[in-house]
Design an enzyme around this catalytic site. Structure first.
Site, PDB file in Angstrom:
ATOM      1  N   ALA A   9       0.760  -1.518  -0.378  1.00 19.18           N
ATOM      2  CA  ALA A   9      -0.048   0.386  -0.250  1.00 19.18           C
ATOM      3  C   ALA A   9       0.929   1.281   0.182  1.00 19.18           C
ATOM      4  O   ALA A   9       2.052   1.231   0.304  1.00 19.18           O
ATOM      5  CB  ALA A   9      -0.705   0.213   1.051  1.00 19.18           C
ATOM      6  N   SER A  10       0.863   2.493  -0.656  1.00 20.63           N
ATOM      7  CA  SER A  10       1.544   4.037  -1.041  1.00 20.63           C
ATOM      8  C   SER A  10       1.381   3.885   0.541  1.00 20.63           C
ATOM      9  O   SER A  10       2.217   4.787   0.493  1.00 20.63           O
ATOM     10  CB  SER A  10       0.293   4.265  -2.135  1.00 20.63           C
ATOM     11  OG  SER A  10       0.387   4.083  -3.072  1.00 20.63           O
ATOM     12  N   THR A  11       0.560   3.987   1.581  1.00 20.17           N
ATOM     13  CA  THR A  11       0.830   4.955   2.654  1.00 20.17           C
ATOM     14  C   THR A  11       0.715   4.523   3.796  1.00 20.17           C
ATOM     15  O   THR A  11       0.089   2.998   3.997  1.00 20.17           O
ATOM     16  CB  THR A  11      -0.052   5.985   2.609  1.00 20.17           C
ATOM     17  OG1 THR A  11      -1.391   5.734   3.050  1.00 20.17           O
ATOM     18  CG2 THR A  11       0.239   6.912   1.796  1.00 20.17           C
ATOM     19  N   GLN A  14      -3.114   3.199   4.760  1.00 22.01           N
ATOM     20  CA  GLN A  14      -3.675   2.177   4.082  1.00 22.01           C
ATOM     21  C   GLN A  14      -3.477   0.725   4.652  1.00 22.01           C
ATOM     22  O   GLN A  14      -2.218   0.171   5.063  1.00 22.01           O
ATOM     23  CB  GLN A  14      -3.406   2.352   2.713  1.00 22.01           C
ATOM     24  CG  GLN A  14      -4.006   3.716   1.546  1.00 22.01           C
ATOM     25  CD  GLN A  14      -3.066   4.172   0.434  1.00 22.01           C
ATOM     26  OE1 GLN A  14      -2.400   2.980  -0.433  1.00 22.01           O
ATOM     27  NE2 GLN A  14      -3.566   4.366  -0.461  1.00 22.01           N
TER      28      GLN A  14
END
Length: 206
Positions: A9-11, A14
């Site tokens: 996940a990007s962050t 998330q």
């Protein structure tokens, strides 16, 4: 042959494990068992992905890298995507993505059929990686346009600074006892955030 699942996940906000059950079902339906999960919260547009390269280091020839979607593996530019593919090809790792049906044949087939599907799969991977990159760039452009529009209307306030987090990062940087990766894991931030605070400290001490 081992199946190694990659979840990204990007962050930090998330859930990188969101698709874990889906990958387990996919593997079970084909009589496969996932040997290990490699999970991280990093941008798909960056090659700085420790868990992914740990997977590559752990893999042996013929192992499968299982992902939910190709964009979990790459939102990279063309140059970085080529570098990542080279790392995967050097270890002869097979990429299987749930959103790429041509890759499913890589989980179990004879050598001749596997070679044929490997050629098709590589072409499709390149295409989906290019689409994922285009989507990433387009979303960033739209976000930037939205910010400019809000600024013009006097409605943009920007992101509020997390002063408590930044103070903690600076404290660890000053102590010099933790690596950037350790600080990222401890504080729950990106490498860019640590770099920004390191630059700020350097400016203040100059």
């Amino acid at each position: 042959m081992f199946v190694r699942a990659y979840l990204r996940a990007s962050t930090k906000e998330q859930d990188a494990t969101r698709a874990k059950a889906q990958l387990e079902v996919f593997a079970a339906e084909r009589g496969l068992k996932i040997a290990a999960f490699y999970i991280e919260n990093e941008s798909g547009a960056s090659l700085h992905r420790p868990a992914l390269f740990e997977l590559i280091a752990d893999a042996s020839a013929g192992d499968i890298l299982l992902v939910e979607q190709v964009d979990r593996l790459s939102r990279l530019n063309e140059f970085d995507w080529a570098k990542l593919k080279q790392s995967l090809n050097e270890k002869h790792i097979k990429i299987v993505a749930l959103d790429l049906p041509t890759s499913w044949m890589m989980t179990g087939t004879d050598e001749t059929t596997a070679r044929m599907f490997d050629a098709i799969n590589n072409m499709m991977l390149d295409m989906l990686a290019a689409i994922a990159r285009k989507d990433y760039v387009s979303r960033r452009q739209r976000a930037a346009q939205g910010v400019e529009k809000a600024k013009a209307a006097g409605k943009y306030r920007g992101r509020s600074e997390d002063t408590e987090r930044n103070a903690l990062i600076q404290k660890h940087l000053k102590a010099g006892l933790s690596s950037w990766s350790e600080i990222m894991a401890l504080v729950g931030c990106s490498r860019g955030t640590v770099a920004k605070q390191a630059a700020l400290l350097k400016t203040l001490s100059a």
